[in-house]
Design an enzyme around this catalytic site. Structure first.
Site, mmCIF file in Angstrom:
data_model
loop_
_atom_site.group_PDB
_atom_site.id
_atom_site.type_symbol
_atom_site.label_atom_id
_atom_site.label_comp_id
_atom_site.label_asym_id
_atom_site.label_seq_id
_atom_site.Cartn_x
_atom_site.Cartn_y
_atom_site.Cartn_z
ATOM 1 N N ASP A 10 77.419 61.798 69.577
ATOM 2 C CA ASP A 10 76.918 63.169 69.532
ATOM 3 C C ASP A 10 76.984 63.714 70.962
ATOM 4 O OD1 ASP A 10 74.791 62.000 70.848
ATOM 5 O OD2 ASP A 10 73.250 62.669 69.444
ATOM 6 N N HIS A 11 76.342 64.852 71.190
ATOM 7 C CA HIS A 11 76.391 65.466 72.531
ATOM 8 C C HIS A 11 75.790 64.557 73.602
ATOM 9 C CE1 HIS A 11 72.715 66.505 70.440
ATOM 10 N NE2 HIS A 11 72.116 66.632 71.609
ATOM 11 N N CYS A 67 74.753 57.588 71.043
ATOM 12 C CA CYS A 67 73.890 58.760 71.016
ATOM 13 C C CYS A 67 72.850 58.533 72.110
ATOM 14 C CB CYS A 67 73.267 59.010 69.639
ATOM 15 S SG CYS A 67 72.096 57.774 69.057
ATOM 16 N N GLY A 68 71.832 59.378 72.175
ATOM 17 C CA GLY A 68 70.886 59.274 73.287
ATOM 18 C C GLY A 68 70.201 57.923 73.355
ATOM 19 N N THR A 69 69.577 57.524 72.252
ATOM 20 C CA THR A 69 68.873 56.243 72.204
ATOM 21 C C THR A 69 69.669 55.146 71.518
ATOM 22 O OG1 THR A 69 67.916 56.829 70.088
ATOM 23 C CG2 THR A 69 66.596 57.356 72.063
ATOM 24 N N GLY A 70 70.697 55.531 70.795
ATOM 25 C CA GLY A 70 71.429 54.582 69.949
ATOM 26 C C GLY A 70 70.806 54.451 68.570
ATOM 27 N N HIS A 100 75.226 35.883 66.893
ATOM 28 C CA HIS A 100 74.277 35.625 65.812
ATOM 29 C C HIS A 100 74.412 36.584 64.636
ATOM 30 C CE1 HIS A 100 71.141 33.291 68.461
ATOM 31 N NE2 HIS A 100 72.387 32.862 68.629
ATOM 32 N N ARG A 111 71.725 57.565 77.016
ATOM 33 C CA ARG A 111 70.800 58.114 78.024
ATOM 34 C C ARG A 111 70.097 57.015 78.820
ATOM 35 N NH1 ARG A 111 68.769 63.040 74.213
ATOM 36 N NH2 ARG A 111 70.179 64.611 75.053
ATOM 37 N N ARG A 134 74.920 28.293 61.053
ATOM 38 C CA ARG A 134 73.646 28.699 60.448
ATOM 39 C C ARG A 134 73.484 30.213 60.418
ATOM 40 N NH1 ARG A 134 72.481 27.715 65.788
ATOM 41 N NH2 ARG A 134 70.835 28.971 66.781
ATOM 42 N N HIS A 135 74.215 30.906 61.268
ATOM 43 C CA HIS A 135 74.097 32.369 61.294
ATOM 44 C C HIS A 135 74.822 33.031 60.131
ATOM 45 C CE1 HIS A 135 72.157 31.982 65.113
ATOM 46 N NE2 HIS A 135 73.188 31.307 65.595
ATOM 47 N N ARG A 138 72.591 33.762 57.147
ATOM 48 C CA ARG A 138 71.644 34.842 57.445
ATOM 49 C C ARG A 138 72.335 36.199 57.369
ATOM 50 N NH1 ARG A 138 69.289 31.366 62.574
ATOM 51 N NH2 ARG A 138 68.238 29.810 61.281
HETATM 52 C C1 RB5 Z 1 69.767 64.020 70.654
HETATM 53 O O1 RB5 Z 1 68.887 64.771 71.401
HETATM 54 C C2 RB5 Z 1 69.161 62.654 70.308
HETATM 55 O O2 RB5 Z 1 68.119 62.812 69.416
HETATM 56 C C3 RB5 Z 1 70.216 61.736 69.749
HETATM 57 O O3 RB5 Z 1 71.249 61.606 70.660
HETATM 58 C C4 RB5 Z 1 69.785 60.314 69.437
HETATM 59 O O4 RB5 Z 1 69.108 59.743 70.506
HETATM 60 C C5 RB5 Z 1 69.108 60.133 68.152
HETATM 61 O O5 RB5 Z 1 68.759 59.024 67.753
#
Ligand code: RB5
Length: 153
Positions: A10-11, A67-70, A100, A111, A134-135, A138
């Site tokens: 995303d952005h 993305c920002g947090t993944g 694993h 980010r 073993r993995h 799972r």
């Molecule tokens: C965008 O602002 C942010 O929410 C997105 O990149 C992501 O982190 C969502 O999980």
């Protein structure tokens, strides 16, 4: 023939996606860029689902999302059967996600990782094999429905 690897963001992940796409090409991979194509605001599921569909169908072996947090990307991608999308913020996590969990989608929290770290995480994920053993059982259980896991009635 070079392996084709789809990549999408995303952005929030756009800049790092551009950097990692260049790195992938330098490593000899064919990059399929599924967008986004600018830093303008977008919705991450619009990019996660098309990439995950390619992995789910077997069209490609693996792919990369940012993305920002993944997190948002991983939530969307992991709804696809057979897709194991791992958020990795350090090479050690990327290695374990392969060893694993046989992670077939790498998700980067753009980010929270530098360009340099992003490349190291990517290279580690690309080069680390699944350990099996073993993995394997799972990983197989991931696809089982809630009623099939051991101990549940
Ligand atoms: C965008 O602002 C942010 O929410 C997105 O990149 C992501 O982190 C969502 O999980």
């Amino acid at each position: 023939m070079a392996e084709r690897i789809p990549i999408a963001s995303d952005h929030a992940g756009y800049e790092l996606k551009q950097h990692l796409s260049r790195a992938l090409r330098e490593l000899g991979y064919e990059v399929e860029d599924l967008g986004t194509n600018s830093p303008a605001s977008t919705d991450y599921p619009d990019y996660a689902h098309p990439l995950a569909e390619k992995v789910e169908s077997g069209e490609v072996k693996r792919g990369v999302l940012l993305c920002g947090t993944g997190l948002g990307m991983s939530y969307a991608a992991n709804r696809h059967p057979g897709v194991r999308a791992a958020v990795a913020w350090a090479p050690e996590i990327a290695a374990l996600a392969r060893q694993h969990n046989d992670a077939n989608v790498l998700v980067l929290p753009a980010r929270f990782v530098s360009e340099e770290d992003g490349v190291q995480i990517l290279k580690t994920w690309l080069e680390t094999p699944f350990e099996g053993g073993r993995h394997q059982k799972r990983v197989d259980k991931i696809e089982a429905s809630g009623h099939e896991h051991s101990g549940d009635k």
